[in-house]
Design an enzyme around this catalytic site. Structure first.
Site, mmCIF file in Angstrom:
data_model
loop_
_atom_site.group_PDB
_atom_site.id
_atom_site.type_symbol
_atom_site.label_atom_id
_atom_site.label_comp_id
_atom_site.label_asym_id
_atom_site.label_seq_id
_atom_site.Cartn_x
_atom_site.Cartn_y
_atom_site.Cartn_z
ATOM 1 N N ASP A 89 -7.227 -4.906 -2.361
ATOM 2 C CA ASP A 89 -7.709 -5.142 -4.278
ATOM 3 C C ASP A 89 -9.486 -5.519 -3.991
ATOM 4 O O ASP A 89 -8.592 -5.859 -2.704
ATOM 5 C CB ASP A 89 -6.369 -6.207 -4.739
ATOM 6 C CG ASP A 89 -5.318 -5.193 -5.517
ATOM 7 O OD1 ASP A 89 -5.290 -4.323 -4.577
ATOM 8 O OD2 ASP A 89 -4.237 -5.794 -5.666
HETATM 9 N N1 URA Z 1 -0.801 -6.135 -2.742
HETATM 10 C C1 URA Z 1 -1.724 -6.972 -3.636
HETATM 11 O O1 URA Z 1 -0.807 -7.013 -4.506
HETATM 12 N N2 URA Z 1 -2.971 -6.367 -3.957
HETATM 13 C C2 URA Z 1 -3.208 -6.411 -2.312
HETATM 14 O O2 URA Z 1 -4.877 -6.049 -2.585
HETATM 15 C C3 URA Z 1 -2.736 -5.836 -1.439
HETATM 16 C C4 URA Z 1 -1.338 -6.333 -1.077
#
Ligand code: URA
Length: 231
Positions: A101
């Site tokens: 993310d």
């Molecule tokens: N899980 C999440 O919620 N975000 C990420 O960036 C990676 C795994």
């Protein structure tokens, strides 16, 4: 192979452009500046342009320390794509072997080898990922068992696969979580399902490959052959 041909292949340059680059004195082979395009280079030569190693023709395998504020896609229109952190040619051929993310930091793998990235991202291969997680609220001791049994996520039919949770620091609400899937926002959704909230998320490891501690946020390096073969 001739140096000028090597540069054409590696940089996508024409023979004329490659000759110009070589003549400029910016290209070195095994540390020595070379100005002749006919110089022979072999597989074990280190070819550098302006001090940066030029990937040999063939697939590229990159580890990037992704900082906050960058997205793992080519286009976003709003945030910077993490590709701007790479000083690479033929960028359009590269893709992320698993995304993070925009606000998550840590290890991302980037390649132009689709078969290789499939081994990392396909649920079939159950490649493990280790995340360091800082939570808004205290870690409950029962989380360890709940994660090991699988968590029911909102809008998912099946619970998550068993995951391993290790409590690192109760005062800081810090845990290490190992999962073998990569569902959308998976880690955040797992903790949300237990009524907690992820404050910060950092990926430390994919398979047996750990984020290189010599890398600073925003820096990257090529994987060694051994690291590539570990998947
Ligand atoms: N899980 C999440 O919620 N975000 C990420 O960036 C990676 C795994």
């Amino acid at each position: 192979m001739r140096l000028d041909k090597f540069l054409c292949d590696a940089l996508g340059a024409t023979r004329k452009e490659a000759t110009k680059i070589i003549k400029s004195g910016d290209v070195s082979v095994n540390g020595a500046v070379v100005k002749s395009g006919s110089t022979k280079v072999s597989d074990d030569c280190l070819v550098e342009w302006q001090g940066r190693e030029i990937a040999k023709q063939g697939p590229r395998y990159i580890m990037l320390y992704k900082p906050e504020g960058f997205v793992c896609s080519h286009e976003d229109g709003f945030n910077h794509t993490a590709f701007v952190l790479l000083d690479e040619v033929k960028m359009e051929n590269l893709h992320f072997a698993g995304r993070l993310d925009v606000d998550t930091t840590g290890l991302v793998l980037i390649t132009d080898d689709g078969k290789w990235s499939h081994r990392i991202t396909s649920p079939k291969h159950k490649c493990s990922k280790v995340y360091r997680v800082w939570l808004a609220d205290p870690v409950q001791p029962e989380y360890v068992e709940q994660f090991s049994k699988g968590i029911e996520l909102k809008n998912e039919k099946e619970p998550t696969l068993p995951a391993e949770l290790v409590i690192v620091d109760e005062q800081e609400n810090e845990v290490l979580l190992t999962i073998q899937e990569g569902k959308y926002h998976q880690v955040k959704r797992m903790f949300a399902a237990l009524g907690n909230k992820v404050e910060h998320l950092h990926r430390e490891q994919i398979g047996t490959l750990s984020l290189d501690e010599n890398l600073q946020p925003g820096e990257y390096r090529y994987l060694t052959q051994e690291e590539v073969d570990s998947f």
